[in-house]
Write a protein that holds these residues in place. Sequence first.
Motif, PDB file in Angstrom:
ATOM      1  N   GLY A 156      -4.536  51.734 -27.200  1.00 28.65           N
ATOM      2  CA  GLY A 156      -5.625  51.435 -26.266  1.00 28.65           C
ATOM      3  C   GLY A 156      -6.381  52.686 -25.848  1.00 28.65           C
ATOM      4  N   LEU A 157      -7.274  52.510 -24.893  1.00 29.14           N
ATOM      5  CA  LEU A 157      -8.161  53.597 -24.457  1.00 29.14           C
ATOM      6  C   LEU A 157      -7.371  54.806 -23.945  1.00 29.14           C
ATOM      7  CD1 LEU A 157     -11.111  54.518 -23.664  1.00 29.14           C
ATOM      8  CD2 LEU A 157     -10.679  53.457 -21.437  1.00 29.14           C
ATOM      9  N   ILE A 158      -6.480  54.591 -23.001  1.00 28.15           N
ATOM     10  CA  ILE A 158      -5.735  55.713 -22.416  1.00 28.15           C
ATOM     11  C   ILE A 158      -4.572  56.103 -23.335  1.00 28.15           C
ATOM     12  CG2 ILE A 158      -4.456  56.531 -20.390  1.00 28.15           C
ATOM     13  CD1 ILE A 158      -5.850  54.277 -18.759  1.00 28.15           C
ATOM     14  N   ASP A 174       2.731  48.657 -29.833  1.00 33.47           N
ATOM     15  CA  ASP A 174       1.492  47.950 -29.488  1.00 33.47           C
ATOM     16  C   ASP A 174       1.408  46.683 -30.334  1.00 33.47           C
ATOM     17  OD1 ASP A 174      -1.425  49.278 -28.150  1.00 33.47           O
ATOM     18  OD2 ASP A 174      -1.413  47.303 -29.081  1.00 33.47           O
ATOM     19  N   MET A 175       0.740  45.677 -29.775  1.00 30.84           N
ATOM     20  CA  MET A 175       0.611  44.437 -30.551  1.00 30.84           C
ATOM     21  C   MET A 175      -0.623  44.455 -31.447  1.00 30.84           C
ATOM     22  SD  MET A 175      -0.593  41.868 -27.492  1.00 30.84           S
ATOM     23  CE  MET A 175      -0.794  40.437 -28.494  1.00 30.84           C
ATOM     24  N   ASN A 227       5.530  43.044 -29.210  1.00 30.61           N
ATOM     25  CA  ASN A 227       4.940  42.405 -28.031  1.00 30.61           C
ATOM     26  C   ASN A 227       5.827  42.691 -26.820  1.00 30.61           C
ATOM     27  OD1 ASN A 227       3.917  40.532 -26.072  1.00 30.61           O
ATOM     28  ND2 ASN A 227       3.015  39.407 -27.786  1.00 30.61           N
ATOM     29  N   LEU A 228       5.204  43.080 -25.731  1.00 26.07           N
ATOM     30  CA  LEU A 228       5.968  43.393 -24.519  1.00 26.07           C
ATOM     31  C   LEU A 228       6.751  42.196 -24.002  1.00 26.07           C
ATOM     32  CD1 LEU A 228       3.204  45.515 -22.795  1.00 26.07           C
ATOM     33  CD2 LEU A 228       5.513  46.338 -23.309  1.00 26.07           C
ATOM     34  N   LEU A 246       1.978  51.877 -20.795  1.00 27.63           N
ATOM     35  CA  LEU A 246       0.542  51.672 -20.552  1.00 27.63           C
ATOM     36  C   LEU A 246       0.059  50.335 -21.108  1.00 27.63           C
ATOM     37  CD1 LEU A 246      -0.788  55.201 -21.679  1.00 27.63           C
ATOM     38  CD2 LEU A 246       0.025  54.533 -19.445  1.00 27.63           C
ATOM     39  N   SER A 272      -0.362  52.071 -13.081  1.00 29.08           N
ATOM     40  CA  SER A 272      -0.752  51.081 -12.077  1.00 29.08           C
ATOM     41  C   SER A 272      -2.258  51.221 -11.820  1.00 29.08           C
ATOM     42  CB  SER A 272       0.068  51.277 -10.800  1.00 29.08           C
ATOM     43  OG  SER A 272      -0.206  50.223  -9.888  1.00 29.08           O
ATOM     44  N   TYR A 296      -3.848  40.520 -11.260  1.00 24.59           N
ATOM     45  CA  TYR A 296      -3.581  41.825 -11.892  1.00 24.59           C
ATOM     46  C   TYR A 296      -2.986  42.812 -10.885  1.00 24.59           C
ATOM     47  CZ  TYR A 296      -5.041  46.280 -14.119  1.00 24.59           C
ATOM     48  OH  TYR A 296      -5.112  47.547 -14.654  1.00 24.59           O
ATOM     49  N   LYS A 354       0.743  44.500 -10.725  1.00 28.66           N
ATOM     50  CA  LYS A 354       0.941  45.961 -10.774  1.00 28.66           C
ATOM     51  C   LYS A 354       1.723  46.446  -9.559  1.00 28.66           C
ATOM     52  CE  LYS A 354      -1.338  47.285 -14.552  1.00 28.66           C
ATOM     53  NZ  LYS A 354      -0.775  48.074 -15.643  1.00 28.66           N
ATOM     54  N   ILE A 383     -11.290  53.372 -15.356  1.00 27.32           N
ATOM     55  CA  ILE A 383     -11.263  54.398 -16.400  1.00 27.32           C
ATOM     56  C   ILE A 383     -12.466  54.227 -17.329  1.00 27.32           C
ATOM     57  CG2 ILE A 383      -9.917  55.438 -18.262  1.00 27.32           C
ATOM     58  CD1 ILE A 383      -8.648  55.706 -15.428  1.00 27.32           C
TER      59      ILE A 383
HETATM   60  N1  LIG Z   1      -8.949  50.876 -18.032  1.00 28.41           N
HETATM   61  C1  LIG Z   1      -8.917  50.907 -16.697  1.00 28.41           C
HETATM   62  O1  LIG Z   1      -9.962  50.958 -16.025  1.00 28.41           O
HETATM   63  C2  LIG Z   1      -7.587  50.911 -15.980  1.00 28.41           C
HETATM   64  C3  LIG Z   1      -7.574  51.057 -14.577  1.00 28.41           C
HETATM   65  C4  LIG Z   1      -6.354  51.016 -13.912  1.00 28.41           C
HETATM   66  C5  LIG Z   1      -5.178  50.855 -14.635  1.00 28.41           C
HETATM   67  N2  LIG Z   1      -5.211  50.704 -15.984  1.00 28.41           N
HETATM   68  C6  LIG Z   1      -3.961  50.474 -16.701  1.00 28.41           C
HETATM   69  O2  LIG Z   1      -3.785  51.472 -17.684  1.00 28.41           O
HETATM   70  C7  LIG Z   1      -3.126  50.929 -18.827  1.00 28.41           C
HETATM   71  C8  LIG Z   1      -3.909  51.260 -20.079  1.00 28.41           C
HETATM   72  O3  LIG Z   1      -5.223  50.759 -19.933  1.00 28.41           O
HETATM   73  P1  LIG Z   1      -6.329  50.910 -21.083  1.00 28.41           P
HETATM   74  O4  LIG Z   1      -7.631  51.042 -20.415  1.00 28.41           O
HETATM   75  O5  LIG Z   1      -5.898  51.916 -22.085  1.00 28.41           O
HETATM   76  O6  LIG Z   1      -6.263  49.453 -21.699  1.00 28.41           O
HETATM   77  P2  LIG Z   1      -6.505  48.979 -23.215  1.00 28.41           P
HETATM   78  O7  LIG Z   1      -6.788  47.524 -23.134  1.00 28.41           O
HETATM   79  O8  LIG Z   1      -7.476  49.853 -23.908  1.00 28.41           O
HETATM   80  O9  LIG Z   1      -5.062  49.225 -23.846  1.00 28.41           O
HETATM   81  C9  LIG Z   1      -3.990  48.377 -23.600  1.00 28.41           C
HETATM   82  C10 LIG Z   1      -3.168  48.300 -24.861  1.00 28.41           C
HETATM   83  O10 LIG Z   1      -2.059  47.414 -24.584  1.00 28.41           O
HETATM   84  C11 LIG Z   1      -1.847  46.624 -25.737  1.00 28.41           C
HETATM   85  N3  LIG Z   1      -1.216  45.364 -25.340  1.00 28.41           N
HETATM   86  C12 LIG Z   1      -1.757  44.361 -24.606  1.00 28.41           C
HETATM   87  N4  LIG Z   1      -0.886  43.354 -24.483  1.00 28.41           N
HETATM   88  C13 LIG Z   1       0.239  43.722 -25.148  1.00 28.41           C
HETATM   89  C14 LIG Z   1       1.478  43.092 -25.398  1.00 28.41           C
HETATM   90  N5  LIG Z   1       1.738  41.870 -24.955  1.00 28.41           N
HETATM   91  N6  LIG Z   1       2.398  43.758 -26.135  1.00 28.41           N
HETATM   92  C15 LIG Z   1       2.139  45.011 -26.633  1.00 28.41           C
HETATM   93  N7  LIG Z   1       0.973  45.647 -26.437  1.00 28.41           N
HETATM   94  C16 LIG Z   1       0.037  45.003 -25.699  1.00 28.41           C
HETATM   95  C17 LIG Z   1      -3.236  46.384 -26.315  1.00 28.41           C
HETATM   96  O11 LIG Z   1      -3.176  46.035 -27.693  1.00 28.41           O
HETATM   97  C18 LIG Z   1      -3.924  47.720 -26.060  1.00 28.41           C
HETATM   98  O12 LIG Z   1      -3.818  48.578 -27.181  1.00 28.41           O
HETATM   99  C19 LIG Z   1      -2.985  49.431 -18.566  1.00 28.41           C
HETATM  100  O13 LIG Z   1      -1.686  49.159 -18.118  1.00 28.41           O
HETATM  101  C20 LIG Z   1      -3.983  49.167 -17.463  1.00 28.41           C
HETATM  102  O14 LIG Z   1      -3.592  48.081 -16.654  1.00 28.41           O
HETATM  103  C21 LIG Z   1      -6.393  50.752 -16.672  1.00 28.41           C
END
Ligand SMILES: NC(=O)c1ccc[n+]([C@@H]2O[C@H](COP(=O)([O-])OP(=O)(O)OC[C@H]3O[C@@H](n4cnc5c(N)ncnc54)[C@H](O)[C@@H]3O)[C@@H](O)[C@H]2O)c1
Length: 327
Positions: free
Chosen positions: A10-12, A31-32, A53-54, A75, A117, A142, A146, A172
């Motif tokens: 994912g992004l982060i 990751d899924m 899958n988580l 994450l 979180s 959500y 968290k 983010i």
């Molecule tokens: N992006 C934001 O603005 C933000 C803000 C606060 C917190 N967060 C938290 O930071 C974390 C990362 O966020 P992000 O922006 O990188 O999100 P993202 O959606 O880009 O990445 C999340 C990743 O989790 C994977 N995923 C989803 N469901 C899954 C499952 N059941 N099993 C395995 N993998 C699974 C997805 O394939 C994806 O690659 C998340 O927990 C999110 O809640 C993000």
Amino acid sequence: MSIMITGGLGLIGSELCRLLVQKGEDVVVFDMACQNMNRIHDIEHNVKIVRGNLNSLIQIIDTVKNYKVDKIFHLGGMLSEACDRNPWESYQVNLLGTIHILEAARLFNVEQIIFASTQGTYAMGTKGNIDDFTIQRPTMVYGIEKLFCELLGKYYRDHYNIDFRSLRYPSIIGPFIKTPGVAQYNAWMIEHAIAGRNYKCPVQKDTINPIMYYKDAALAAYLLSCAERSRIYTVNYNIRGVSQVMSAGDLEIALQKYYPNFAVEYTITENPGLYKDFNIYSVDDSNACREWGWKPEYDTFDKLIRDFAEVVKAHRNTQETFNIISV
Ligand SMILES: NC(=O)c1ccc[n+]([C@@H]2O[C@H](COP(=O)([O-])OP(=O)(O)OC[C@H]3O[C@@H](n4cnc5c(N)ncnc54)[C@H](O)[C@@H]3O)[C@@H](O)[C@H]2O)c1
């Protein structure tokens, strides 16, 4: 021994993956969405990738055991609007998935868990400044999930000696985000301006929302994990990214400095309620600064926009690929 990143595509997670590979760490991505390697295409062969899958305890246990994981960056999960659209699925992923991570850590002696979180753990009516003592009464699924995970992680820390720590991220910002919903309006506004396109913004002009650059989000997770355990008192930390909290209208004006012809039309199309009562003007992250040295690298909008534009330029040829894959 290795480091597992759930949601590592994912992004982060992908940025954290890059950071850890640069540090010479042995990284396992769980990751899924393994059809989507775009964000880590440059380091794909330097990490181990597990499709899982988580919601499956067995898959998590297998990964922790087989790869001798001693640290987990958790994450992975569903983001805000997806949870509200499909609460039941989000319980399996965000709640049960985190319980699985904590249990796997307990059973297989994983030393540390860093959890992502959110500032969505505050109620939508929260106004003004927030700090680590502001009461958290989330009103959306959500945020509720968290907050439960923050507290359960603290419980595992206190009762099972697992070094759980978490970050409450603001919104983010980064390139090529495809998550559906209004929550990404800041990132999309910036990306449209860079691409020379005007933007139809799905929130009101006066909507405010603290933001952080995705590279800082990854850096924060890394720095938190590196801190001596004896320095960690607060455990669940608010962190600040760009110091100035801007409204959507302020962001438009800031972008026009770089892209004078850029214009935004504010069309409230879906779920405006998400940000209607979200009025956090500033975030006090002094505990994070004092306890583990938090300092964002992209603390001004100018630094963020310059790097954002560089990343988009560098990936111009692969942008089409990003566009067709939903994360
Ligand atoms: N992006 C934001 O603005 C933000 C803000 C606060 C917190 N967060 C938290 O930071 C974390 C990362 O966020 P992000 O922006 O990188 O999100 P993202 O959606 O880009 O990445 C999340 C990743 O989790 C994977 N995923 C989803 N469901 C899954 C499952 N059941 N099993 C395995 N993998 C699974 C997805 O394939 C994806 O690659 C998340 O927990 C999110 O809640 C993000």
